[in-house]
Design a protein around this motif. Structure first.
Motif, short mmCIF file in Angstrom:
data_model
loop_
_atom_site.label_atom_id
_atom_site.label_comp_id
_atom_site.label_asym_id
_atom_site.label_seq_id
_atom_site.Cartn_x
_atom_site.Cartn_y
_atom_site.Cartn_z
N UNK A 198 2.55 8.47 -11.22
CA UNK A 198 2.46 8.08 -9.82
C UNK A 198 3.72 7.30 -9.45
N UNK A 199 4.44 7.76 -8.42
CA UNK A 199 5.63 7.09 -7.92
C UNK A 199 5.35 6.62 -6.50
N UNK A 200 5.77 5.38 -6.23
CA UNK A 200 5.51 4.79 -4.91
C UNK A 200 6.69 3.92 -4.50
N UNK A 201 7.11 4.05 -3.25
CA UNK A 201 8.08 3.15 -2.66
C UNK A 201 7.64 2.90 -1.22
N UNK A 202 7.57 1.63 -0.84
CA UNK A 202 7.09 1.30 0.49
C UNK A 202 7.44 -0.12 0.86
N UNK A 203 7.23 -0.44 2.12
CA UNK A 203 7.51 -1.78 2.64
C UNK A 203 6.40 -2.73 2.23
N UNK A 204 6.76 -3.96 1.86
CA UNK A 204 5.77 -4.93 1.42
C UNK A 204 4.85 -5.37 2.55
N UNK A 205 5.43 -5.54 3.72
CA UNK A 205 4.65 -6.08 4.82
C UNK A 205 3.46 -5.20 5.14
N UNK A 206 2.29 -5.82 5.34
CA UNK A 206 1.08 -5.05 5.61
C UNK A 206 1.14 -4.34 6.95
N UNK A 207 1.91 -4.87 7.90
CA UNK A 207 1.95 -4.25 9.22
C UNK A 207 2.70 -2.93 9.20
N UNK A 208 3.61 -2.76 8.21
CA UNK A 208 4.38 -1.51 8.09
C UNK A 208 4.08 -0.81 6.77
N UNK A 209 2.88 -1.02 6.22
CA UNK A 209 2.55 -0.45 4.93
C UNK A 209 2.46 1.08 4.95
N UNK A 210 2.37 1.66 6.15
CA UNK A 210 2.34 3.11 6.23
C UNK A 210 3.73 3.72 6.14
N UNK A 211 4.79 2.91 6.20
CA UNK A 211 6.14 3.40 5.97
C UNK A 211 6.36 3.41 4.46
N UNK A 212 6.07 4.52 3.83
CA UNK A 212 6.12 4.61 2.38
C UNK A 212 6.34 6.06 1.98
N UNK A 213 6.69 6.21 0.72
CA UNK A 213 6.77 7.55 0.12
C UNK A 213 6.05 7.47 -1.21
N UNK A 214 5.16 8.43 -1.44
CA UNK A 214 4.38 8.43 -2.66
C UNK A 214 4.30 9.85 -3.20
N UNK A 215 4.47 9.95 -4.49
CA UNK A 215 4.35 11.24 -5.16
C UNK A 215 3.59 11.01 -6.46
N UNK A 216 2.53 11.79 -6.64
CA UNK A 216 1.74 11.65 -7.85
C UNK A 216 1.46 13.01 -8.45
N UNK A 217 1.38 13.01 -9.76
CA UNK A 217 0.99 14.21 -10.49
C UNK A 217 -0.43 14.00 -11.00
N UNK A 218 -1.35 14.82 -10.51
CA UNK A 218 -2.74 14.70 -10.89
C UNK A 218 -2.95 15.20 -12.32
N UNK A 219 -4.01 14.73 -12.97
CA UNK A 219 -4.34 15.27 -14.31
C UNK A 219 -4.55 16.77 -14.26
#
Length: 908
Positions: free
Chosen positions: A883-904
């Motif tokens: 699971x890879x994640x990069x995003x803004x710490x602030x809760x108000x902009x927490x939807x500004x993020x990029x996430x990529x995960x490899x499922x089992x």
């Protein structure tokens, strides 16, 4: 002469008349008319007989006395001002000049700046900084009105319309900051900005990211509505642009849309997870409705609510449901299933009601929920959960003598492996406090008689044993068991020979059962048939017990004349105790099973069947409080508890007292001897102990069971001591050892507190549930130091913080000569902060017996100032994934993020 006197008198009268009724052209002060002089001392002193003075009418006031033009009110509020260098007022231009550390207070408005000018003609206030040849532009204005604070380069403010123009302003809005080149203050609640930046970065001079706002409207404390807005990272534009945007800034919770997470799942296609709506119902309760949808038709629903009332209670409630579809309809591997989970936590404030308390901790649902759930919130190590436990309880205390307590509790225990469910709906417990019938109302309780006390305890249960498939169905109540248990303990204690404490007592026990059994033996099928009987039945038992114990202290000193050893003394505390218990035989509650289909059997055959052990039973077998004892027991128990402490010389020479350290926290031995048994009278000797090493960083627990009896050729215990059978005094049948060690360089050289003591629970080193997409990441505090680079790394004296947690467990079994290690494992977890921004961690374990690694997880974390980057990896096992994640710490902009995960991987 008479004529001259008349002229003089006339002249004086005229003068008085003029002075009384005459006015100059000066306008008198408003509201204070000048009163006419009625008498003059000069006139009174001179007698004028036979001359009548004419009565003059009061002269009308001059028109200039009450001018029709009212004076102009300059300002609504009183202006308070101050400055360090000078304050100068220009009467001709009606302007006030303040210079150097100027300050103005006008109503709820406050302005501080280097230079301030107030124009009383136009009601305008001009504020700006001052320019210094050394420091440059300093003392920038700070505009404060109510709770709003603006820090611009300069400001123009109209005290009449309350409007303002603010240049190059910096203002905080909620968790973020708005940097605008031009701001127009329309009123106290509306601002319009142009060419602005919105960011949550701490470095406002060079923010690592910002959202550029061409035009925006700000309602302080409520919202920011913008036109075209784009994302910039270090002044570099990104393709992320929106035609309009909305930033909520409300200090209170408000309803709104929850943005879903987009992704792909191996065998269920693309998905949207955790999208929905948040309802801010009121100040005490809220509700979030979330949903998941997968393109193969699977879906999920989640309801979450949090409630709280100050000084009364708080809690949260969550229900999760998922409808899972695998493969496609028509294929052989097509399947459809539903899973659910219910969680509820409730806690009552201790100040709400000291005599009653309600609490709840509920976690129940499908046994396979955490293993099969598709939602990313349940990812991580939750699938390792083997048990689900719940408890809801209410208790109340009635103060007085004696004190009365009662509680009602509902419990639930669910094994996710065997899918068995055990519940009590409910358990009732009541008690009457300890009473001393022979003690005096005043004074101490001494002696056998005065210390006699008794209690009354009541326990009632409705116990249900079911399975996961019958959970919450009416069939789960078919095998319910209910009953009540009454106990009355009568005890006393006293001392003998000054150093020995003696306690004695008896206990009366009465059980009411609503479920009994009846056994019959079917000779034709040679099977025992058990029939459940519903109805009231009861039995009564009693027993006697007594014990005597003391405490023995021993000290071995190493100090001698002429010698100053580091080890000064060892202190041994031993607490031996001997107990004696009598349990009468209650064989009247036992009977033989009835033999059916006994035609043609001889009396000898019937007697043989009746004497069979499996046909002797109690009708209370299987009841929730068990059955009474059939055999008489007269046993003596022996136990010895020990602990060892050492006194050593402290390294600190200024301390006069020696330092105490514990060598053994406990070392206990216990066994018993049954006088009434016909064989195997001695029970195995049980040994257990614990200690802590390395300044309480390492905790060790150990235990063993020693059996004095030998085994026969079938590995069964026989009534013969092992030493008489050619063996040792005891046979080691079981042994266990657990050790946990917590290491860290952060607290090296510092005194440890109780929070840093190594835990005895090996599960503390297991990997935790890490899901970056749904957690609110707090802003880390940077540790500043001298000679640091931009990441806060001190190259001259840099330390790398690290921590390591180890847990070791081994179990040995030899009860039937198997002589094997039943389990042997090592678990570890640790983290290393390579820099103040980089962190690496791992959690794993190794099964030494089965030669394989246990659940393993690797973690990497990078602090990117306003951003957070995390990567977790499970390299092997059935749940191999990353699971890879990069995003803004602030809760108000927490939807500004990029996430990529490899499922089992999908497993068929």
């Amino acid at each position: 002469m008479h004529r001259n006197n008349f002229k003089i008198l006339f002249a004086l009268s005229f003068t008085v008349f003029i002075n009384t009724f005459g006015f100059s052209q000066d306008i008198p002060k408003k509201g204070k008319p000048i009163k006419a002089v009625e008498d003059d001392s000069l006139v009174v002193d001179i007698a004028v007989p036979n001359i009548e003075v004419p009565v003059l009418s009061e002269k009308s006031q001059d028109s200039t006395f009450t001018d029709s033009i009212k004076p102009k009110e300059l300002l609504e509020y009183t202006v308070k001002y101050s400055a360090t260098d000078y304050t100068k007022f220009n009467h001709k231009n009606q302007k006030l000049y303040l210079y150097n550390n100027a300050r103005i207070d006008y109503g709820d408005m406050n302005i501080t700046a280097g230079s301030i000018t107030i124009d009383y003609n136009t009601n305008m206030v001009y504020a700006k900084g001052i320019t210094d040849t050394v420091s440059g532009y300093t003392q920038k204005p700070v505009f404060t009105q109510g709770t709003n604070v603006v820090e611009p380069d300069s400001i123009i403010f109209n005290t009449d319309s309350k409007k303002a123009l603010i240049y190059n302003s910096v203002t905080e809005q909620g968790e973020g900051t708005v940097i605008a080149s031009l701001t127009k203050k329309e009123n106290d609640s509306v601002y319009f900005i142009k060419n602005a930046k919105y960011t949550t970065a701490t470095d406002l001079d060079d923010p690592d990211y910002y959202i550029r706002l061409l035009k925006a409207k700000i309602v302080p404390g409520k919202k920011i509505v913008t036109g075209a807005a784009g994302m910039y990272i270090y002044d570099v534009p990104t393709p992320i642009w929106l035609p309009f945007s909305f930033f909520p800034q409300s200090e209170k919770h408000t309803s709104g849309v929850l943005i879903p997470t987009f992704g792909e799942q191996n065998d269920r296609g693309y998905f949207l997870q955790n999208g929905g709506y948040y309802f801010a119902i009121n100040d005490y309760v809220d509700l979030a409705v979330l949903g998941d949808y997968y393109t193969n038709g699977s879906y999920g629903l989640r309801l979450e609510s949090t409630y709280a009332k100050r000084y009364r209670f708080r809690g949260n409630l969550a229900f999760r449901f998922e409808n899972l579809i695998s493969s496609e309809r028509g294929f052989p591997d097509y399947s459809k299933s539903t899973i659910y989970n219910l969680r509820w936590s409730h806690s009552q404030d201790s100040k709400a009601n000291p005599n009653s308390r309600f609490s709840a901790s509920v976690n129940l649902g499908s046994s396979t929920y955490y293993r099969n759930s598709l939602n990313q919130i349940n990812a991580g190590s939750n699938f390792l959960t083997n048990t689900l436990n719940s408890s809801v309880s209410y208790s109340k205390t009635f103060q007085g003598e004696p004190q009365v307590n009662y509680s009602v509790t509902a419990t639930h225990t669910q094994n996710t492996q065997s899918q068995s469910v055990s519940m009590t709906l409910p358990t009732f417990q009541g008690s009457i406090g300890r009473m001393y019938p022979f003690a005096s109302k005043t004074g101490t309780k001494k002696g056998i008689i005065k210390n006699v006390n008794l209690q009354y305890n009541l326990r009632g249960e409705n116990r249900i044993q079911t399975t996961d498939s019958l959970f919450f169905k009416k069939e789960m109540f078919d095998d319910a068991r209910a009953g009540f248990q009454h106990t009355i303990p009568l005890t006393t204690n006293f001392k003998v020979f000054k150093h020995f404490s003696v306690s004695a007592g008896t206990n009366y026990n009465e059980v009411w059962s609503f479920n009994t059994i009846k056994k019959t033996y079917d000779y034709s099928t040679r099977e025992t048939i058990t029939e459940d009987i519903n109805g009231f039945d009861s039995f009564r038992t009693y027993n006697f017990s007594t014990s005597i114990g003391t405490t023995v202290y021993g000290m071995f000193n190493f100090e001698k004349e002429g010698k100053d050893p580091k080890l000064m003394a060892i202190r041994h505390v031993m607490r031996p105790s001997v107990s004696y218990n009598i349990n009468p035989a209650f064989d009247k509650y036992y009977e033989s099973a009835e033999v059916i289909n006994a035609d043609g059997l001889t009396q000898g055959e019937l007697d043989a069947i009746q004497s069979s052990n499996n046909l002797e039973y109690s009708r209370f077998e299987g009841s929730i409080f068990g059955s009474p004892g059939r055999d008489f027991s007269s046993s003596m128990g022996i136990s010895i508890a020990n602990n060892l402490e050492a006194k050593i010389k402290d390294k600190d020479t200024t301390k006069t007292e020696p330092k105490k350290i514990k060598l053994l926290n406990s070392l206990n031995f216990s066994s018993s001897y049954n006088f009434a048994a016909d064989s195997l009278k001695w029970s195995p000797v049980r040994v257990n102990g614990s200690t802590q090493l390395f300044n309480n960083q390492m905790s060790i627990n150990f235990g063993a069971t020693l059996d004095p009896y030998a085994l026969d050729n079938n590995n069964a215990r026989i009534n013969k001591f092992n030493i008489d059978n050619g063996g040792s005094l005891f046979r080691l049948t079981t042994a266990n050892l657990t050790a946990s060690w917590s290491l860290s360089n952060k607290d090296k050289g510092k005194k440890k507190d109780t929070d840093n003591v190594a835990s005895d629970n090996p599960e503390d080193v297991l990997p935790k549930n890490i899901d970056y997409a749904n957690q609110q990441i707090g802003r880390d505090e940077d540790e500043n130091g001298d000679n640091e680079n931009e990441e806060g790394v001190n190259f001259y004296n840099h330390k790398i913080p690290w921590n390591l947690r180890l847990a070791y467990a081994i179990n040995y079994s030899n009860s039937r000569r198997q002589n094997e290690i039943s389990s042997h494992s090592l678990m570890f977890s640790g983290d290393i902060d390579l820099t103040t921004k980089w962190s690496v961690g791992a959690s794993s374990g190794y099964d030494i017996k089965n030669q394989g690694f246990t659940y393993t997880q690797l973690r990497f974390s990078r602090d990117l100032l306003s951003w957070k980057m995390d990567f977790s990896w499970i390299p092997f096992s059935e749940r191999t994934s990353w699971n890879f994640f990069i995003g803004i710490k602030s809760s108000i902009l927490q939807d500004l993020k990029y996430e990529k995960r490899r499922q089992p991987d999908q497993r068929l």
